[in-house]
Structure formats: structure tokens, C-alpha cells
Design an enzyme around this catalytic site. Structure first.
Site, mmCIF file in Angstrom:
data_model
loop_
_atom_site.group_PDB
_atom_site.id
_atom_site.type_symbol
_atom_site.label_atom_id
_atom_site.label_comp_id
_atom_site.label_asym_id
_atom_site.label_seq_id
_atom_site.Cartn_x
_atom_site.Cartn_y
_atom_site.Cartn_z
ATOM 1 N N GLU A 191 -28.022 -53.436 60.061
ATOM 2 C CA GLU A 191 -27.483 -52.525 61.071
ATOM 3 C C GLU A 191 -25.972 -52.509 60.947
ATOM 4 O OE1 GLU A 191 -28.445 -53.727 65.071
ATOM 5 O OE2 GLU A 191 -27.162 -52.168 65.959
ATOM 6 N N PRO A 212 -26.451 -39.484 63.445
ATOM 7 C CA PRO A 212 -25.842 -38.325 64.082
ATOM 8 C C PRO A 212 -24.343 -38.444 64.315
ATOM 9 C CG PRO A 212 -27.172 -39.555 65.647
ATOM 10 C CD PRO A 212 -27.480 -40.107 64.297
ATOM 11 N N ASN A 213 -23.680 -37.347 64.053
ATOM 12 C CA ASN A 213 -22.240 -37.160 64.296
ATOM 13 C C ASN A 213 -21.341 -37.881 63.288
ATOM 14 O OD1 ASN A 213 -22.593 -35.549 66.728
ATOM 15 N ND2 ASN A 213 -23.358 -37.442 67.637
ATOM 16 N N TYR A 228 -12.876 -44.289 65.815
ATOM 17 C CA TYR A 228 -13.512 -44.405 64.501
ATOM 18 C C TYR A 228 -12.550 -44.306 63.318
ATOM 19 C CZ TYR A 228 -17.693 -43.834 67.331
ATOM 20 O OH TYR A 228 -18.672 -44.003 68.274
ATOM 21 N N ALA A 257 -25.802 -42.997 67.618
ATOM 22 C CA ALA A 257 -26.308 -43.135 68.989
ATOM 23 C C ALA A 257 -27.804 -43.443 69.044
ATOM 24 C CB ALA A 257 -25.999 -41.868 69.777
ATOM 25 N N ARG A 285 -13.561 -37.033 64.293
ATOM 26 C CA ARG A 285 -14.280 -37.401 65.512
ATOM 27 C C ARG A 285 -13.630 -38.623 66.161
ATOM 28 N NH1 ARG A 285 -19.922 -40.781 65.569
ATOM 29 N NH2 ARG A 285 -20.166 -40.751 67.829
ATOM 30 N N HIS A 324 -22.188 -50.682 62.222
ATOM 31 C CA HIS A 324 -21.395 -49.787 63.082
ATOM 32 C C HIS A 324 -19.934 -49.918 62.714
ATOM 33 C CE1 HIS A 324 -24.911 -49.192 65.559
ATOM 34 N NE2 HIS A 324 -25.093 -50.503 65.526
ATOM 35 N N ASN A 352 -26.372 -46.992 59.566
ATOM 36 C CA ASN A 352 -25.553 -46.721 60.749
ATOM 37 C C ASN A 352 -26.301 -45.626 61.499
ATOM 38 O OD1 ASN A 352 -23.808 -46.061 62.756
ATOM 39 N ND2 ASN A 352 -21.974 -45.984 61.470
ATOM 40 N N ARG A 406 -17.707 -52.113 73.837
ATOM 41 C CA ARG A 406 -17.613 -50.752 74.358
ATOM 42 C C ARG A 406 -18.478 -50.584 75.620
ATOM 43 N NH1 ARG A 406 -18.244 -46.521 69.676
ATOM 44 N NH2 ARG A 406 -17.405 -45.201 71.344
HETATM 45 C C1 DQA Z 1 -21.486 -46.050 65.938
HETATM 46 C C2 DQA Z 1 -21.542 -46.599 67.371
HETATM 47 C C3 DQA Z 1 -22.518 -45.801 68.218
HETATM 48 O O1 DQA Z 1 -22.526 -46.314 69.545
HETATM 49 C C4 DQA Z 1 -22.095 -44.353 68.277
HETATM 50 O O2 DQA Z 1 -23.032 -43.595 69.011
HETATM 51 C C5 DQA Z 1 -21.885 -43.773 66.933
HETATM 52 C C6 DQA Z 1 -21.188 -44.564 65.926
HETATM 53 C C7 DQA Z 1 -20.404 -46.754 65.095
HETATM 54 O O3 DQA Z 1 -20.446 -46.599 63.875
HETATM 55 O O4 DQA Z 1 -19.512 -47.391 65.646
HETATM 56 O O5 DQA Z 1 -22.222 -42.627 66.662
HETATM 57 O O6 DQA Z 1 -22.748 -46.283 65.319
#
Ligand code: DQA
Length: 148
Positions: free
Chosen positions: A99, A11-12, A24, A78, A19, A101, A75, A108
């Protein structure tokens, strides 16, 4: 047969580039995909690159990876911090999952320092921005070796 990896974004992440650029960066998801395609060419593999804002769709795509891909780079956004269902999907598909990120989740907010999926992934790459994706691809191909 040419080996293939699924690179799945949650998501997002479709909004990457605009964003929270202070967290990011300004790289878009399309830029990330192009980085991955370049790395795939170097590795002599294929990739499927996908994104969804929906937990169930991510799970469906993980299930569909069986028999098609040798591993998954995830990735989960959230959902990393909330989803038992995604954790169960990883446990169920019998494929190695990394995993990933962009940000260093350990540096964080406290709620980002809990990952439901870490326990069932072969490893985690975080904090290197978009550069983490080709790193993860290299690591996953090294991990599967001649097994697939
Ligand atoms: C993320 C880190 C997550 O905590 C966050 O909710 C994201 C992006 C990252 O790529 O740093 O959406 O996965």
C-alpha cells in the site's frame, strides 16, 4: 525470466502536479513513472505503470496481474478508505501488495486514517511523496527474494 511489478494508481492521481500541490507536491504522474523506470533499471526488473479513476478497472488490472507480475504497488487514492471490493481483490490474487501513499495519511483527516486495504497488504509506505515509489519497489523485490 525478468521479474515484473505492477504499479497501480487510483482516482485523481492522473492530476498529480496540479492537484493540491501543497499536499501532493508538483511532481506529475509521468515524473513518478520515470522515477520508477529508473529504479526498475537499477533492480533489473520490468514494470507496468497504470492509473485509473474507476474502481472496477483497478480490480480488473489487479486480477490481470496474476501470472504476469511478482507483486503490486498500489496507491488506491480515496478508494483506500472506502473499498471493500479492492480489499477483496488484494486478498484474492495471491500476490504480495504494498500500500502506497504520497502523503502521510495518518497525519491527515480522521477518515483518511482508516484503510480497508492495510489488513491485506504486506506493508505500507506513506509520507515520502514520489520517493515512496522506488522505496516500495525495493521493498517488494526484497520481499519476494528468490520466491519469484
Ligand atoms: C493518497 C491519499 C488518499 O487519502 C487520497 O484520497 C489520495 C492520495 C496519497 O497518495 O497520499 O487520492 O492516496
Amino acid at each position: 525470466m525478468t521479474r515484473s511489478l505492477l504499479i497501480l494508481n487510483g482516482p485523481n492521481l492522473n492530476l498529480l502536479g496540479t492537484r493540491q500541490p501543497e499536499v501532493y507536491g508538483t511532481t506529475t504522474l509521468k515524473d513518478v513513472e520515470n522515477l520508477c523506470l529508473d529504479k526498475a533499471k537499477d533492480l533489473g526488473i520490468e514494470i507496468e505503470f497504470a492509473q485509473s479513476n474507476h474502481e472496477g478497472s483497478l480490480i480488473d488490472m489487479m486480477h490481470a496481474a496474476r501470472g504476469k507480475h511478482v507483486g503490486v504497488i498500489l496507491n488506491a487514492g480515496a478508494y483506500t478508505h472506502t473499498s471493500v471490493a479492492l480489499m477483496d481483490a488484494i486478498s484474492s490474487i495471491m500476490l504480495p501488495v504494498i500500500e502506497l501513499h504520497l502523503s502521510n495519511i495518518h497525519a491527515r483527516e480522521a477518515f483518511r486514517q482508516t484503510s480497508y486495504i492495510s489488513k491485506v497488504c504486506i506493508g505500507q509506505i506513506c509520507g515520502f511523496g514520489a520517493a515512496g515509489y522506488p522505496l516500495a519497489m525495493q521493498a517488494l523485490i526484497d520481499y519476494v527474494g528468490d520466491k519469484a
